[in-house]
Design a protein around this motif. Structure first.
Motif, PDB file in Angstrom:
ATOM      1  N   LEU A 182      50.421  42.825  67.226  1.00 57.12           N
ATOM      2  CA  LEU A 182      49.251  43.907  66.948  1.00 57.12           C
ATOM      3  C   LEU A 182      48.743  43.689  65.250  1.00 57.12           C
ATOM      4  N   PRO A 183      47.751  44.691  65.345  1.00 56.33           N
ATOM      5  CA  PRO A 183      47.621  44.937  63.605  1.00 56.33           C
ATOM      6  C   PRO A 183      47.969  45.985  63.563  1.00 56.33           C
ATOM      7  N   VAL A 184      48.623  46.195  62.374  1.00 53.52           N
ATOM      8  CA  VAL A 184      49.013  47.360  61.116  1.00 53.52           C
ATOM      9  C   VAL A 184      48.206  48.154  60.403  1.00 53.52           C
ATOM     10  N   PRO A 185      48.087  49.169  60.403  1.00 55.19           N
ATOM     11  CA  PRO A 185      47.317  49.919  59.450  1.00 55.19           C
ATOM     12  C   PRO A 185      47.525  49.382  57.854  1.00 55.19           C
ATOM     13  N   ASP A 186      47.101  50.097  57.630  1.00 58.03           N
ATOM     14  CA  ASP A 186      47.258  49.654  55.630  1.00 58.03           C
ATOM     15  C   ASP A 186      48.599  50.832  55.249  1.00 58.03           C
ATOM     16  N   GLY A 187      49.204  49.760  54.819  1.00 56.79           N
ATOM     17  CA  GLY A 187      49.991  50.884  54.433  1.00 56.79           C
ATOM     18  C   GLY A 187      51.572  50.489  54.911  1.00 56.79           C
TER      19      GLY A 187
ATOM     20  N   ARG B 268      51.951  44.093  52.960  1.00 58.77           N
ATOM     21  CA  ARG B 268      51.767  45.127  53.227  1.00 58.77           C
ATOM     22  C   ARG B 268      50.432  45.465  52.155  1.00 58.77           C
ATOM     23  N   VAL B 269      49.089  46.015  52.530  1.00 53.92           N
ATOM     24  CA  VAL B 269      48.527  46.351  52.214  1.00 53.92           C
ATOM     25  C   VAL B 269      48.778  48.073  50.856  1.00 53.92           C
ATOM     26  N   ILE B 270      48.712  47.739  49.837  1.00 45.63           N
ATOM     27  CA  ILE B 270      48.488  48.857  48.549  1.00 45.63           C
ATOM     28  C   ILE B 270      47.819  49.916  48.850  1.00 45.63           C
ATOM     29  N   GLN B 271      47.513  50.680  48.779  1.00 45.30           N
ATOM     30  CA  GLN B 271      46.941  51.833  48.931  1.00 45.30           C
ATOM     31  C   GLN B 271      46.436  52.079  47.866  1.00 45.30           C
ATOM     32  N   GLY B 272      44.954  52.555  48.355  1.00 50.56           N
ATOM     33  CA  GLY B 272      44.142  53.031  47.103  1.00 50.56           C
ATOM     34  C   GLY B 272      43.576  51.919  46.082  1.00 50.56           C
ATOM     35  N   ASP B 273      41.923  52.788  45.403  1.00 49.25           N
ATOM     36  CA  ASP B 273      41.994  51.433  44.473  1.00 49.25           C
ATOM     37  C   ASP B 273      42.227  50.462  43.438  1.00 49.25           C
ATOM     38  N   CYS B 274      42.111  49.439  43.147  1.00 55.46           N
ATOM     39  CA  CYS B 274      42.809  48.995  41.906  1.00 55.46           C
ATOM     40  C   CYS B 274      42.486  49.145  40.869  1.00 55.46           C
ATOM     41  N   PRO B 275      43.265  49.515  40.089  1.00 52.64           N
ATOM     42  CA  PRO B 275      42.556  49.909  38.201  1.00 52.64           C
ATOM     43  C   PRO B 275      41.640  48.135  38.088  1.00 52.64           C
ATOM     44  N   CYS B 276      41.943  47.413  38.735  1.00 56.31           N
ATOM     45  CA  CYS B 276      40.932  46.169  37.742  1.00 56.31           C
ATOM     46  C   CYS B 276      39.388  46.082  38.292  1.00 56.31           C
ATOM     47  N   GLY B 277      38.989  47.361  39.768  1.00 54.22           N
ATOM     48  CA  GLY B 277      37.611  47.558  39.571  1.00 54.22           C
ATOM     49  C   GLY B 277      37.145  46.528  41.080  1.00 54.22           C
TER      50      GLY B 277
ATOM     51  N   VAL C  77      36.584  45.474  45.015  1.00 52.14           N
ATOM     52  CA  VAL C  77      36.942  46.084  46.179  1.00 52.14           C
ATOM     53  C   VAL C  77      37.558  45.577  46.797  1.00 52.14           C
ATOM     54  N   GLN C  78      38.607  43.783  46.967  1.00 50.32           N
ATOM     55  CA  GLN C  78      39.765  43.430  47.943  1.00 50.32           C
ATOM     56  C   GLN C  78      40.285  44.228  47.682  1.00 50.32           C
ATOM     57  N   LYS C  79      41.452  44.276  49.014  1.00 49.21           N
ATOM     58  CA  LYS C  79      42.478  44.684  48.986  1.00 49.21           C
ATOM     59  C   LYS C  79      43.616  44.226  48.609  1.00 49.21           C
ATOM     60  N   THR C  80      44.730  45.114  47.658  1.00 48.60           N
ATOM     61  CA  THR C  80      46.074  44.380  46.810  1.00 48.60           C
ATOM     62  C   THR C  80      47.263  44.345  47.864  1.00 48.60           C
ATOM     63  N   TYR C  81      47.671  43.529  48.027  1.00 48.31           N
ATOM     64  CA  TYR C  81      48.750  43.273  49.187  1.00 48.31           C
ATOM     65  C   TYR C  81      50.921  42.922  48.051  1.00 48.31           C
ATOM     66  N   GLU C  82      51.076  43.823  48.670  1.00 45.10           N
ATOM     67  CA  GLU C  82      52.565  43.209  48.090  1.00 45.10           C
ATOM     68  C   GLU C  82      53.330  42.053  48.083  1.00 45.10           C
TER      69      GLU C  82
ATOM     70  N   ARG D 271      50.225  44.577  39.989  1.00 40.98           N
ATOM     71  CA  ARG D 271      50.297  45.787  40.784  1.00 40.98           C
ATOM     72  C   ARG D 271      50.548  45.047  42.403  1.00 40.98           C
ATOM     73  N   GLY D 272      50.047  43.378  42.943  1.00 43.36           N
ATOM     74  CA  GLY D 272      50.111  43.459  43.573  1.00 43.36           C
ATOM     75  C   GLY D 272      49.295  41.989  43.968  1.00 43.36           C
ATOM     76  N   PHE D 273      48.754  41.322  44.471  1.00 42.69           N
ATOM     77  CA  PHE D 273      48.395  40.368  44.786  1.00 42.69           C
ATOM     78  C   PHE D 273      47.144  40.770  45.890  1.00 42.69           C
ATOM     79  N   HIS D 274      45.617  40.024  45.068  1.00 48.66           N
ATOM     80  CA  HIS D 274      44.545  40.144  45.429  1.00 48.66           C
ATOM     81  C   HIS D 274      44.304  38.555  46.066  1.00 48.66           C
ATOM     82  N   LEU D 275      43.619  38.228  47.432  1.00 46.38           N
ATOM     83  CA  LEU D 275      44.021  37.388  48.005  1.00 46.38           C
ATOM     84  C   LEU D 275      42.303  36.075  47.890  1.00 46.38           C
ATOM     85  N   ARG D 276      42.506  34.773  47.590  1.00 45.46           N
ATOM     86  CA  ARG D 276      41.740  33.490  48.274  1.00 45.46           C
ATOM     87  C   ARG D 276      40.664  34.202  49.450  1.00 45.46           C
TER      88      ARG D 276
END
Length: 438
Positions: free
Chosen positions: A296-301, A328-337, A339-344, A277-282
């Protein structure tokens, strides 16, 4: 097919069964020295802030460019908010000041990659790597590929790999570190011969560009080949339209994940997990920000430009480097479990002209059509010229559907010139030289 990988991204995430944790998180835990499955956002941020302070001290001591750029900034950061006040670096900086960014002696540089730039200087960018920097990439490639492959898998690499330190060479080393077999093939011009090799060697995994792999799948289908051994595919270096990926899945019934790579970041940036559903980053090696047009920083989503800082690079660290990629940061927890954010997935660049339909938008529209093998596009004045390549003349009628869909979505386009042909475009075999190291 790996049963732990979701093969259709349209599946409702609430319907997913338990998926394996992204190996990217496991690698972060290993690098920062904590127990498996114990990473938290707080632990990660504390470690990243400590690394940022170490990196800033390192570049101020060793790089004339950064000594000058950061001369009026504090020696120590107490928060990420303080870091946001530091100046950005750009492709122009690398082109003009790259040699002054280097933090080691020339004898320690193992690889130099030259990239074209669209910056104001017109000069190419030269990116410098030590052997230690390349080892970081090899480690990440192995970790990322472990989402797709199992020990003993044969992986055919369709990316350039003849040069030591090239993307294909480092990928092969990473694959071998996780107990699989990396086979160099490189970009191809004869998809029939490549498919014959896939069949003869019983290749289980492919790594290539979206249009390369799409071409192989189309030729496999057109030639009436059966029982494809490919179980999983990693697409890299370019945008992969959902319609293109669906066509590959329909032909080969395989899993497809995407990789986010950038030469400036050391080739490896992020990768899909099994949820696709999107990238997890190193994030043990790179610190990421997303910013708006004012910096300036953008909010998640909210979409923003990707800004990265290398946390472990020795040869040529980059601090707050503006990539021009939009995510953008895809909001909501990733189904893989994780704690990292998921990026579009990267769909556009900051310098894309909003008044002109992009190649990515054309990909979305065109690869959804039955019988399509590919296309070339060019602007002639204000006219859009499309060369559409089809399986047979019977599919030429679908060109009118493409014409109508483009006009509906982009009413400013007044004239579309379409030429229908049978076969495949040259772009089906070419690499994007600007974004990937050969």
């Amino acid at each position: 097919m790996n049963p732990n990988i979701v093969s259709d991204p349209k599946i409702n995430q609430t319907e997913l069964t338990a998926l394996p944790l992204t190996p990217v998180q496991l690698e972060i835990e290993r690098k920062i020295g904590i127990l498996r499955d114990s990473l938290s956002t707080q632990i990660l941020q504390q470690w990243q802030l400590a690394r940022l302070n170490q990196v800033l001290q390192y570049v101020k001591k060793r790089s004339p460019f950064y000594q000058n750029l950061f001369a009026s900034f504090p020696e120590h950061l107490n928060s990420f908010t303080e870091f946001e006040k530091y100046p950005f670096t750009t492709a122009d900086d690398i082109a003009k000041e790259g040699n002054r960014m280097i933090c080691v002696s020339q004898s320690e540089i193992a690889r130099i990659v030259t990239l074209d730039t669209s910056g104001t200087t017109g000069k190419p960018k030269r990116i410098f790597f030590t052997r230690e920097d390349q080892e970081l990439t090899i480690d990440f490639f192995g970790v990322g590929m472990s989402t797709l492959i199992e020990p003993g898998y044969k992986v055919l690499i369709l990316l350039p790999g003849n040069t030591p330190g090239s993307v294909g060479d480092l990928l092969q080393k990473g694959i071998e570190r996780v107990g699989s077999i990396g086979i160099q093939h490189g970009p191809f011009t004869d998809p029939y011969a490549t498919n014959t090799r896939i069949e003869a060697l019983r290749i289980q995994t492919l790594v290539g560009t979206p249009k390369q792999v799409f071409t192989l799948a189309r030729v496999w289908q057109i030639a009436g080949m059966k029982n494809c051994p490919v179980r999983s595919i990693l697409l890299s270096t370019d945008y992969a339209a959902p319609s293109l990926m669906n066509r590959i899945r329909e032909t080969w019934n395989c899993s497809i994940l995407q990789h986010y790579g950038m030469t400036e970041a050391g080739l490896g940036v992020g990768i899909d997990c099994a949820a696709a559903r999107g990238f997890h980053l190193r994030e043990a090696d790179l610190y990421f920000e997303l910013i708006d047009s004012n910096g300036l920083p953008v909010p998640d989503g909210t979409p923003g430009e990707v800004v990265l800082t290398t946390l472990t690079r020795k040869g040529m660290p980059l601090i707050r480097y503006r990539s021009k990629d939009i995510s953008r940061v895809i909001q909501g927890d990733c189904p893989c479990g994780t704690v990292q954010k998921t990026y579009e997935w990267i769909k556009k660049r900051k310098d894309d002209d909003p008044s002109i339909i992009s190649i990515q938008q054309l990909d979305d529209l065109i690869f959804d059509q039955s019988g399509i093998n590919g296309f070339n596009a060019a602007w002639i004045g204000k006219d859009l010229k499309l060369n559409l390549y089809w399986e047979s003349e019977s599919h030429f009628k679908n060109a009118s559907i493409i014409d109508r869909m483009i006009r509906d979505q982009h009413p400013l386009i007044t004239h579309i010139i379409i030429q229908n042909e049978i076969g495949f475009p040259d772009s089906a075999f070419e690499m994007r030289k600007k974004r990937i190291a050969s």
